[in-house]
Scaffold this active site. Structure first.
Site, mmCIF file in Angstrom:
data_model
loop_
_atom_site.group_PDB
_atom_site.id
_atom_site.type_symbol
_atom_site.label_atom_id
_atom_site.label_comp_id
_atom_site.label_asym_id
_atom_site.label_seq_id
_atom_site.Cartn_x
_atom_site.Cartn_y
_atom_site.Cartn_z
ATOM 1 N N HIS A 1 -8.334 -4.699 -1.006
ATOM 2 C CA HIS A 1 -7.044 -4.088 -0.685
ATOM 3 C C HIS A 1 -6.146 -5.045 0.090
ATOM 4 O O HIS A 1 -4.923 -4.972 -0.004
ATOM 5 C CB HIS A 1 -7.264 -2.805 0.120
ATOM 6 C CG HIS A 1 -6.004 -2.027 0.338
ATOM 7 N ND1 HIS A 1 -5.202 -1.591 -0.704
ATOM 8 C CD2 HIS A 1 -5.382 -1.626 1.481
ATOM 9 C CE1 HIS A 1 -4.163 -0.939 -0.221
ATOM 10 N NE2 HIS A 1 -4.239 -0.955 1.087
ATOM 11 N N SER B 1 0.842 -1.190 0.000
ATOM 12 C CA SER B 1 0.000 0.000 0.000
ATOM 13 C C SER B 1 0.886 1.252 0.000
ATOM 14 O O SER B 1 1.612 1.493 -0.949
ATOM 15 C CB SER B 1 -0.954 -0.049 1.196
ATOM 16 O OG SER B 1 -1.957 0.920 1.081
#
Length: 703
Positions: free
Chosen positions: A675, A560
Site C-alpha cells: 500500500h 489512498s
C-alpha cells in the site's frame, strides 16, 4: 431428494452465472480486478510502458531521480529511535548501501549524546538474499523488561500480510524451534516468555469479511499452533481482532481489541488471576493510548460520562481486572482550537502531543496518586512547528520529540518536564530556503467553515503560478506540514522540486482528518463526505481569488482515501483543476467493500449495498461519475500490484474508463511496495522524478 438437491444446485449455479454476467455488463472493466491475471498484467505492462515513454527520456528526469535518491539516502538523516531497551536504543536505517534496511542498536547514552555506536542486529538485504525472498521490514516486538526474545515481522514485497519469527537479541539469530507464524495479516504479542496471544488465519471461517483475523488464541511454547487455546472470538462482519500489550513499570498488560467497525472496538483485559480475558467499561468508541501508574489512558471520540469528546481519560486497571466499580477521571481536555494526537507514557509522566490550529505543542501530564487528579504543563519545543513524539526513555522520564517546518529541517530533542529540550541530532538543511516563504492561510468552504492550509512559494512571488495542492480528508488522519523534502507523502522531494521551479506547494487541512479533533472528522463522515470535497474546492478557489494561481493551473494530489478525494474533485470541477496525482487510490465506491480490506471502511464511507447509503455514495463515486463528453484534467495514477489493502482494480478501472472517453492518463503500477507503493528509496526516487515531469508537462509546458 438427491434430484431436488441437484436441481437446486443447478439453479443456484445458473443464478450465480447470471449475476456475474450482469455485473460485467454493468462494469465492462471488471476483468481488471483479477490482480495477477495474465490479461490484466499485460494491460498494466502496456500502460507502464506508455508512461515511461513520455516521462523517462525527458531531459530533466534523470537529474531529478538522482537528486531525489541522494536526498532520501542521505547518511546525515536522523537515526530515529525505534525502542529503548534498557541501556540500548534501536533504529531502523535505510541508505544507498542498505535499501531494505538495517535493524541496529546503540548504547543509549552514546546515542543521546549524538555519538551513537551502532551494532547491526538484522541486515534485511542480506537476509533476503540468503533466503531468496524480497523481504520488507515490518518491525520487531521484544519482550520487556529483558528484551532478549523478539517477534520479528517480515513482509514479502511489502504487503500488509507478513510472517513472524522468534529471534534472540543476544545470539542475533532466529530461534530454532521458536515461535513461527506463516504469512497472513497477523496480530501477535507476548503474553509472557512462554506464551503468545495470536490472531491469524486459522483456516476456513477464521477471517472476517474485511480479511482480518476473527479468532484470538493462546499459543504456548513447545506446542503446535493447531493446539492453541481460543481465548476470544469476534463476528464474521467485524473488522478484525487485534492483540497488543502495554508496560506499566515492569508489569505487562496484554489486551485484546475486538474491532467491530473501523471506529468501534471492545477492549478486554486479563482478569485478576489472569485466567481469562474480561470486558471493560471502556466505551467502544474510545481508543486505548497507554498505561501509567496503574491507569489505562483512553481517548474519547464521543462524549462519555459528562466528559467531552477529544479528551483523555484515566481508568484503574486493577479495578477493571477485578470487575470493581471504576473511577472515571479526566486527564486532559483540549481547547476548541486543539486536538490531541499522540500520547506516550514514561515512568511518571504522560506525554501528549497536541495540535493547536494545526501547529504542534507538547504537554507533560502528572497524576497525583493520593487524589487521582491530573495536572498538565506545556513543554516548549519549537514555535509554529510540527512536533512529533518519536519515542520515550521510561526511567528517565524523557520524551524523544522531533520539531520541523516546511522550511526548517527536523531536529530530534530529548525533552524533560523541567529543563530545556536538548537536541540529540539535527538533519542539516538539504536545500537553500532563504528565498522561500511559508504561510498559514484559511479558505472559506461552501458552508462557511474556515479551512486552514499551508502555502510555500518563493519570496516576492508574483502570481498566478502553477500550484500543487495535497490533501487527504479522512479516517481522522491530520495532515501536518513537514520538511519540504518529504512533501507530499510517498512522493519524496516533489514539493521541493516544485517550489524551486517558482511554483506554489499547498498542504490543505480539509475536514475528515483529525486537525481539530473528532468533530473535524465527523463533519465529513458518510453522507457528509461532500464537505471534504467542498473544502478542497474552497482552497483551490482561494488560491485563484488571492492571485496565487489560476483555474486550470492547479494540480491536486491525494493517496489512498485521498484517491477518493481527488477523483471526486476532478469529476465535480474539471474546470478548476489542471492535473491530478492519485496514489494507491480508492475509486469504485460501488464495489469497494468487496475488494480486499474494503469492508473495514464501511463506517467511514457507508454501505453501497444499502440503498440509502448508495444514494449519497453514487453522487461522488469517482469511477461511476466519469461522464462521456466531459474533458477531465490529465491524471497520474501510481500504485502497487502487491497492495493487499486497496485493490489495484480501483486505479486500473478508473484509468480504463477515462481513456475510453478520450482523456489523458499516466499510469505506473509497481510490482512491489504494498500500500505504501515504495519498497525502497529507489522506487520513491523514481516516483518523485516521474511526478515532477508529469506536472511540468501538463501545467507548465502545455499552453
Amino acid at each position: 431428494m438427491i434430484r431436488a438437491s441437484l436441481a437446486a444446485l443447478a439453479l443456484s449455479c445458473s443464478f450465480a452465472a447470471f449475476a456475474v454476467a450482469a455485473a460485467e455488463d454493468a462494469d465492462p472493466y471488471l476483468w481488471l480486478e483479477d490482480i495477477e491475471g495474465k490479461k490484466p498484467l499485460d494491460w498494466v505492462k502496456k500502460e507502464n510502458a506508455a508512461t515511461d515513454k513520455l516521462i523517462v527520456g525527458r531531459p530533466g528526469f534523470e537529474p531529478d531521480r538522482k537528486r531525489a535518491r541522494e536526498i532520501l539516502d542521505d547518511e546525515r538523516q536522523i537515526a530515529m529511535p525505534g525502542e529503548v531497551m534498557g541501556d540500548r536504543v534501536t533504529n531502523f536505517w535505510r541508505d544507498a548501501a542498505n535499501p531494505r534496511g538495517l535493524w541496529r542498536q546503540s548504547p543509549l547514552d552514546a546515542w543521546l549524546a549524538g555519538k551513537p555506536v551502532w551494532t547491526t542486529l538484522i541486515d534485511v538485504d542480506a537476509l533476503g538474499k540468503a533466503e531468496k525472498q524480497s523481504w520488507v521490514w515490518h518491525g520487531a516486538d521484544c519482550l520487556a523488561p529483558e528484551y532478549t526474545r523478539c517477534l520479528v515481522s517480515l513482509s514479502p514485497g511489502g504487503t500488509d500480510a507478513d510472517i513472524v519469527r522468534e529471534w534472540d537479541r543476544t545470539t542475533k539469530g532466529f530461534v530454532d524451534g521458536g515461535f513461527t507464524l506463516p504469512q497472513a495479516k497477523n496480530s501477535v504479542t507476548w503474553e509472557n516468555a512462554d506464551a503468545l496471544l495470536v490472531a491469524t488465519d486459522y483456516g476456513e471461517g477464521s477471517m472476517t469479511a474485511s480479511g482480518y483475523p476473527r479468532i484470538v488464541k493462546r499459543w504456548k511454547r513447545g506446542t503446535p499452533l493447531s493446539a492453541a487455546e481460543t481465548v476470544a472470538e469476534g463476528e464474521h462482519e467485524d473488522v478484525g481482532m487485534n492483540v497488543f500489550a502495554l508496560m506499566d513499570g515492569d508489569r505487562r498488560w496484554p489486551m485484546i481489541s475486538r474491532g467491530k467497525t473501523f471506529y468501534t472496538a471492545d477492549i478486554k483485559l486479563p482478569n485478576i488471576d489472569a485466567s481469562r480475558y474480561i470486558s471493560t467499561i471502556v466505551p467502544d468508541t474510545a481508543s486505548v493510548r497507554d498505561v501509567i501508574d496503574g491507569q489505562l489512558v483512553i481517548f474519547l471520540s464521543q462524549d462519555w460520562a459528562g466528559i467531552p469528546a477529544g479528551s483523555l481519560v484515566s481508568l484503574s486497571l486493577e479495578d477493571m481486572s477485578a470487575d470493581r466499580k471504576v473511577p472515571i477521571v479526566t486527564a486532559m481536555t483540549p481547547t476548541k482550537a486543539q486536538a490531541i494526537e499522540d500520547v506516550a507514557a514514561t515512568e511518571n509522566i504522560l506525554w501528549v502531543k497536541a495540535l493547536d490550529d494545526v501547529e504542534g505543542k507538547l504537554f507533560a501530564l502528572r497524576r497525583d496518586s493520593a487524589t487521582g487528579k491530573w495536572s498538565q504543563k506545556e513543554v516548549p519545543v519549537a514555535a509554529n512547528a510540527t512536533v512529533t513524539i518519536a519515542g520515550t526513555v521510561g526511567e528517565r522520564d524523557l520524551a524523544l520529540v522531533t520539531a520541523e517546518t516546511m522550511l526548517m529541517p527536523p531536529t530530534l530533542y530529548a525533552a524533560s518536564e523541567t529543563a530545556t529540550p536538548q537536541p540529540v541530532q539535527s538533519l542539516p538543511a538539504t536545500f537553500d530556503a532563504r528565498d522561500m516563504s511559508v504561510e498559514k492561510r484559511f479558505a472559506t468552504s461552501k458552508d462557511g467553515t474556515k479551512i486552514p492550509y499551508f502555502l510555500v512559494r518563493k519570496k516576492g512571488a508574483m502570481g498566478p503560478v502553477p500550484a500543487l495542492v495535497h490533501a487527504y480528508g479522512g479516517f481522522r488522519a491530520a495532515q501536518t506540514p513537514g520538511y519540504l523534502t518529504g512533501q507530499p507523502y510517498r512522493a519524496g522531494p516533489l514539493g521541493l522540486f516544485w517550489v524551486e521551479d517558482g511554483n506554489a506547494y499547498v498542504l490543505a487541512n480539509i475536514r475528515g482528518g483529525g486537525e481539530y479533533g473528532p468533530a473535524w472528522h465527523q463533519a465529513a463522515l458518510r453522507e457528509k463526505r461532500q464537505n471534504s470535497f467542498d473544502d478542497l474546492h474552497a482552497v483551490a478557489e482561494d488560491l485563484v481569488k488571492t492571485g496565487v494561481s489560476a483555474k486550470g493551473k492547479i494540480a491536486i494530489s491525494g493517496r489512498s482515501n485521498g484517491g477518493v478525494l481527488v477523483g471526486a474533485a476532478m469529476t465535480q470541477r474539471p474546470d478548476l483543476y489542471g492535473a491530478v496525482i492519485s496514489g494507491s487510490p480508492i475509486k469504485d465506491m460501488k464495489r469497494y467493500d468487496k475488494m480486499l480490506a474494503g469492508a473495514s471502511w464501511v463506517a467511514e464511507y457507508g454501505d453501497p449495498d444499502v440503498p440509502e447509503d448508495w444514494a449519497f455514495l453514487s453522487k461522488y463515486s469517482p469511477y461511476q461519475n466519469v461522464r462521456k463528453g466531459t474533458k477531465y484534467p490529465p491524471i497520474f495514477l501510481y500504485l502497487s500490484t502487491k497492495d493487499d489493502r486497496v485493490h489495484p482494480g480501483h486505479a486500473r478501472k478508473y484509468a480504463a474508463r477515462l481513456q475510453e472517453y478520450g482523456n489523458t492518463v499516466y499510469y505506473h503500477e509497481y510490482i512491489e511496495g504494498g500500500h505504501s507503493v515504495g519498497a525502497d528509496h529507489a522506487e520513491d526516487a523514481v516516483r518523485a522524478a516521474m511526478l515532477h515531469a508529469f506536472l511540468l508537462r501538463e501545467l507548465v509546458e502545455k499552453k
